[in-house]
Write a protein that holds these residues in place. Structure first.
Motif, short mmCIF file in Angstrom:
data_model
loop_
_atom_site.label_atom_id
_atom_site.label_comp_id
_atom_site.label_asym_id
_atom_site.label_seq_id
_atom_site.Cartn_x
_atom_site.Cartn_y
_atom_site.Cartn_z
N LEU A 18 -9.97 18.68 -16.09
CA LEU A 18 -10.02 19.95 -16.81
C LEU A 18 -8.63 20.56 -16.72
CD1 LEU A 18 -13.36 21.45 -15.40
CD2 LEU A 18 -13.05 20.10 -17.49
N ILE A 19 -7.96 20.72 -17.87
CA ILE A 19 -6.55 21.12 -17.83
C ILE A 19 -6.27 22.33 -18.70
CG2 ILE A 19 -6.03 19.38 -19.61
CD1 ILE A 19 -3.21 19.19 -18.39
N ASP A 20 -5.61 23.33 -18.10
CA ASP A 20 -5.06 24.45 -18.85
C ASP A 20 -3.76 23.96 -19.49
OD1 ASP A 20 -4.23 26.83 -19.89
OD2 ASP A 20 -4.06 27.88 -17.97
N LEU A 21 -3.54 24.27 -20.75
CA LEU A 21 -2.35 23.77 -21.44
C LEU A 21 -1.09 24.55 -21.13
CD1 LEU A 21 -3.85 22.87 -24.95
CD2 LEU A 21 -3.56 21.41 -22.92
N GLU A 22 -1.25 25.73 -20.52
CA GLU A 22 -0.08 26.55 -20.19
C GLU A 22 0.23 26.38 -18.70
OE1 GLU A 22 -0.78 30.51 -21.52
OE2 GLU A 22 -0.89 29.94 -23.63
N LEU A 23 1.19 25.52 -18.41
CA LEU A 23 1.55 25.18 -17.04
C LEU A 23 3.01 25.55 -16.79
CD1 LEU A 23 -0.18 21.68 -16.94
CD2 LEU A 23 -1.03 23.81 -15.95
N PRO A 24 3.40 25.81 -15.54
CA PRO A 24 4.74 26.31 -15.26
C PRO A 24 5.85 25.29 -15.41
CG PRO A 24 3.52 25.96 -13.22
CD PRO A 24 2.54 25.78 -14.34
N ASP A 25 5.54 23.99 -15.35
CA ASP A 25 6.61 22.99 -15.37
C ASP A 25 6.62 22.13 -16.63
OD1 ASP A 25 4.19 21.87 -14.59
OD2 ASP A 25 5.13 20.35 -13.34
N LEU A 26 5.45 21.74 -17.12
CA LEU A 26 5.34 20.87 -18.29
C LEU A 26 4.37 21.48 -19.29
CD1 LEU A 26 4.90 17.42 -16.47
CD2 LEU A 26 7.01 18.32 -17.47
N ASP A 27 4.56 21.16 -20.56
CA ASP A 27 3.58 21.57 -21.55
C ASP A 27 2.31 20.76 -21.32
OD1 ASP A 27 2.09 21.40 -24.19
OD2 ASP A 27 3.64 22.85 -24.71
N GLY A 28 1.18 21.43 -21.35
CA GLY A 28 -0.09 20.75 -21.11
C GLY A 28 -0.36 19.62 -22.09
#
Length: 236
Positions: free
Chosen positions: A66-76
């Protein structure tokens, strides 16, 4: 605002018996913890990371991401592409990006489903069930194999040896269950690689997992190498 409207039922839902290994990729601490706790209440084993880089390191032993697409290092979306290019682990994007274009891009990046925040927890559970049914349809045949003191329950994804639990990774379990499903039959190396790893395998991958299985089962005789052909399940 929390990403999930977490429903708190008085009992666990139908997913409780499945007990999937779920990787939650969520950078927001509050939302991540609420999601983790909700999944655990429904009987799942949950690991949480907050960066895309960590997700790419952790997803291999999970049944579902389950992944949020807004991440601090990489685009989801890039993380989804990375997971999809390396294997067939089901992925559900859980994000605030809710436009039609966002949904299309998410699905094209390899997500099996797309859920926009805020969402209801029961809807998330239903989508997880649907994705897992498509990814791993359950055959009507018996899913329990016993070989002397070795007991393999595919529905629970549980292995016991002489009554003691054996902790296996997802791929180790798949490899062992495939061998156990054809007792006293040599499974060609190519068939093992194709059925367990699909298009993402190497000779070293198989040998490493066989070695790990032997170590965890406490005896090399549980997995027999037939030189030049493949492997078969032994008797320990």
């Amino acid at each position: 605002m929390s990403g999930a409207r977490v429903d708190t039922p008085g009992r666990r839902g139908p997913a409780a018996a499945t007990g999937w290994r779920v990787l939650v990729v969520e950078s927001c601490g509050r939302e991540g913890e609420e999601l983790v706790q909700g999944l655990r209440r429904h009987g799942h084993e949950v690991c949480r990371v907050d960066t895309g880089g960590a997700a790419l390191q952790a997803y291999g032993d999970c049944d579902l991401v389950l992944i949020d697409l807004e991440l601090p290092d990489l685009d989801g979306l890039e993380v989804c592409r990375g997971i999809r290019s390396a294997g067939d682990v089901p992925v559900i994007a859980v994000t605030r990006r809710g436009s039609e274009l966002d949904r299309v891009l998410g699905l094209q990046a390899g997500a099996d489903d797309y859920l926009v925040k805020p969402y209801g927890f029961r809807e998330l559970m239903a989508r997880m069930e649907a994705v897992m049914r498509r990814a791993r349809p359950r055959p009507s045949t018996s899913r329990v194999v016993t070989r002397g003191p070795l007991h393999i329950d595919a529905a629970a994804r549980q292995v016991t040896l002489e009554g003691e639990d054996v902790d296996l990774t997802r791929k180790e379990f798949d490899l062992l269950f495939l061998l156990a499903s054809y007792p006293d039959t040599v499974i060609p190396r190519e068939q093992l690689m194709q059925q367990v790893w699909g298009d993402t395998w190497s000779r070293r991958t198989v040998d490493t997992h066989v070695s790990s299985l032997r170590h965890k089962l406490g005896a090399s005789d549980w997995v027999i190498t037939i030189r030049g052909v493949g492997f078969r399940l032994g008797r320990g």
